[in-house]
Design a protein around this motif. Sequence first.
Motif, mmCIF file in Angstrom:
data_model
loop_
_atom_site.group_PDB
_atom_site.id
_atom_site.type_symbol
_atom_site.label_atom_id
_atom_site.label_comp_id
_atom_site.label_asym_id
_atom_site.label_seq_id
_atom_site.Cartn_x
_atom_site.Cartn_y
_atom_site.Cartn_z
ATOM 1 N N ARG A 61 -12.551 -29.348 4.039
ATOM 2 C CA ARG A 61 -11.856 -29.720 5.272
ATOM 3 C C ARG A 61 -12.629 -30.866 5.901
ATOM 4 N NH1 ARG A 61 -11.832 -24.955 7.759
ATOM 5 N NH2 ARG A 61 -9.801 -24.315 6.984
ATOM 6 N N ASP A 62 -11.971 -32.004 6.099
ATOM 7 C CA ASP A 62 -12.670 -33.179 6.602
ATOM 8 C C ASP A 62 -12.784 -33.145 8.136
ATOM 9 O OD1 ASP A 62 -10.214 -33.946 7.642
ATOM 10 O OD2 ASP A 62 -9.809 -35.424 6.085
ATOM 11 N N GLU A 64 -11.153 -34.594 10.350
ATOM 12 C CA GLU A 64 -9.856 -34.522 11.042
ATOM 13 C C GLU A 64 -9.178 -33.176 10.807
ATOM 14 O OE1 GLU A 64 -10.756 -37.431 9.315
ATOM 15 O OE2 GLU A 64 -11.367 -38.160 11.303
ATOM 16 N N ASP A 65 -9.927 -32.228 10.202
ATOM 17 C CA ASP A 65 -9.422 -30.885 9.923
ATOM 18 C C ASP A 65 -8.298 -30.912 8.887
ATOM 19 O OD1 ASP A 65 -9.912 -28.183 10.394
ATOM 20 O OD2 ASP A 65 -8.182 -27.990 11.711
ATOM 21 N N SER A 66 -8.346 -31.895 8.002
ATOM 22 C CA SER A 66 -7.365 -31.996 6.927
ATOM 23 C C SER A 66 -8.035 -31.704 5.589
ATOM 24 C CB SER A 66 -6.743 -33.400 6.898
ATOM 25 O OG SER A 66 -6.098 -33.693 8.118
ATOM 26 N N ALA A 67 -7.248 -31.255 4.616
ATOM 27 C CA ALA A 67 -7.778 -30.980 3.282
ATOM 28 C C ALA A 67 -8.054 -32.292 2.556
ATOM 29 C CB ALA A 67 -6.788 -30.137 2.492
ATOM 30 N N ASP A 68 -9.185 -32.366 1.881
ATOM 31 C CA ASP A 68 -9.548 -33.573 1.146
ATOM 32 C C ASP A 68 -10.404 -33.165 -0.047
ATOM 33 O OD1 ASP A 68 -9.690 -36.210 0.458
ATOM 34 O OD2 ASP A 68 -10.898 -36.851 2.166
ATOM 35 N N ARG A 76 -2.065 -33.820 -5.263
ATOM 36 C CA ARG A 76 -1.017 -34.635 -4.629
ATOM 37 C C ARG A 76 -0.149 -35.308 -5.700
ATOM 38 N NH1 ARG A 76 -1.560 -35.125 0.835
ATOM 39 N NH2 ARG A 76 -3.632 -34.752 1.755
ATOM 40 N N SER A 92 7.701 -31.409 2.106
ATOM 41 C CA SER A 92 6.423 -31.530 2.809
ATOM 42 C C SER A 92 5.334 -30.784 2.046
ATOM 43 C CB SER A 92 6.535 -30.971 4.230
ATOM 44 O OG SER A 92 6.840 -29.583 4.192
ATOM 45 N N GLU A 94 1.855 -28.386 2.574
ATOM 46 C CA GLU A 94 1.038 -27.576 3.480
ATOM 47 C C GLU A 94 -0.208 -27.103 2.728
ATOM 48 O OE1 GLU A 94 1.178 -23.454 6.162
ATOM 49 O OE2 GLU A 94 2.934 -24.100 5.036
ATOM 50 N N PHE A 95 -1.367 -27.230 3.380
ATOM 51 C CA PHE A 95 -2.625 -26.804 2.772
ATOM 52 C C PHE A 95 -3.103 -25.525 3.463
ATOM 53 C CE2 PHE A 95 -2.357 -31.349 1.991
ATOM 54 C CZ PHE A 95 -2.698 -31.411 0.651
#
Length: 312
Positions: A61-62, A64-68, A76, A92, A94-95
């Motif tokens: 979790r980066d 920005e609180d996004s999965a990376d 992807r 869409s 969703e993680f």
Amino acid sequence: MNNVVVRNSLLRWAMIGLLAMHVPAIMAQSESPGSATLERVRASGKFTIGYYANARPFTYRDKEDSADGYAIAVCRQVVEATKELLHAPNISTEFVAVDAADRFKSVADGRVDLLCGPSAPSLSAMTEVGFSIPILSGGTGVMLRKDAPVALRDLLETGQSAGKPIWRGSPMLAVLQQRNFAVIGDSLSEKLLKERRDELKVNSVVTPVSDLDAGLKALLDGKVDGFFAERNVLLDLAKKDGTGQVVVLNRTFDNEPLSLALARNDPDFRLLVDQALSRLYRSGKINPIYEQYMGKPDQSVKDWFRDTALPE
């Protein structure tokens, strides 16, 4: 005679009419992906990806609180292949963060469509989920404090002590007695460590921890003598650690093909995933993804991707 011809003609037209009534259904069936996972994605308009929130550089979790991470970027590509197959560009993504305890169950239960936290396939895991072709070759490594005893470091790094190989019953195994090693619970590293301990007949303690941060903290606090985990993950963890007190030894204790987990009885979805990965590898588009998260790929890495890709 004419009556027979008329009856045959009427029968023929009736059969054509009946067939025409079923053509749309037959065509719809042929266009169906035949996959529970893909049908769920199409119906919901959403592709759900499971990942580990703290397993850099694979998934995390980066800020920005996004999965990376490397595996997220690879997954992807699978999402894009799914959109193309279903003719649904607006699907869409969703993680959902999962942990070691429920990662496979989340796939088996259909809570996630694809587990993008790389996992090493095992026979026991295959009773719950299926696996894609590998996305990376990994293996177990060990992290020590820099002030660890020289004899322990030598033994773990080379499999030898004082230049001599170690075998079961060797007096040099005394360096492993009364040691405590951390490992993430329910991982293949835990299984490997316990098997090796039992094989060598030493009384080292294997202490399960919940995640990487817990393992690092236990090591820095002196509660354990070493921390075993996937070596690429340990290298990234050591890079992030600001204390400068830890080191990852230059040894891989096993070779593990790291794959994506998916529904066990869904061959059509597995085919889609393997096709997407194989085309990614053969095209060379995997190279910039690898470089972004793992470092510039050398020729051996490029060869591994080429050899891992399945032929069309």
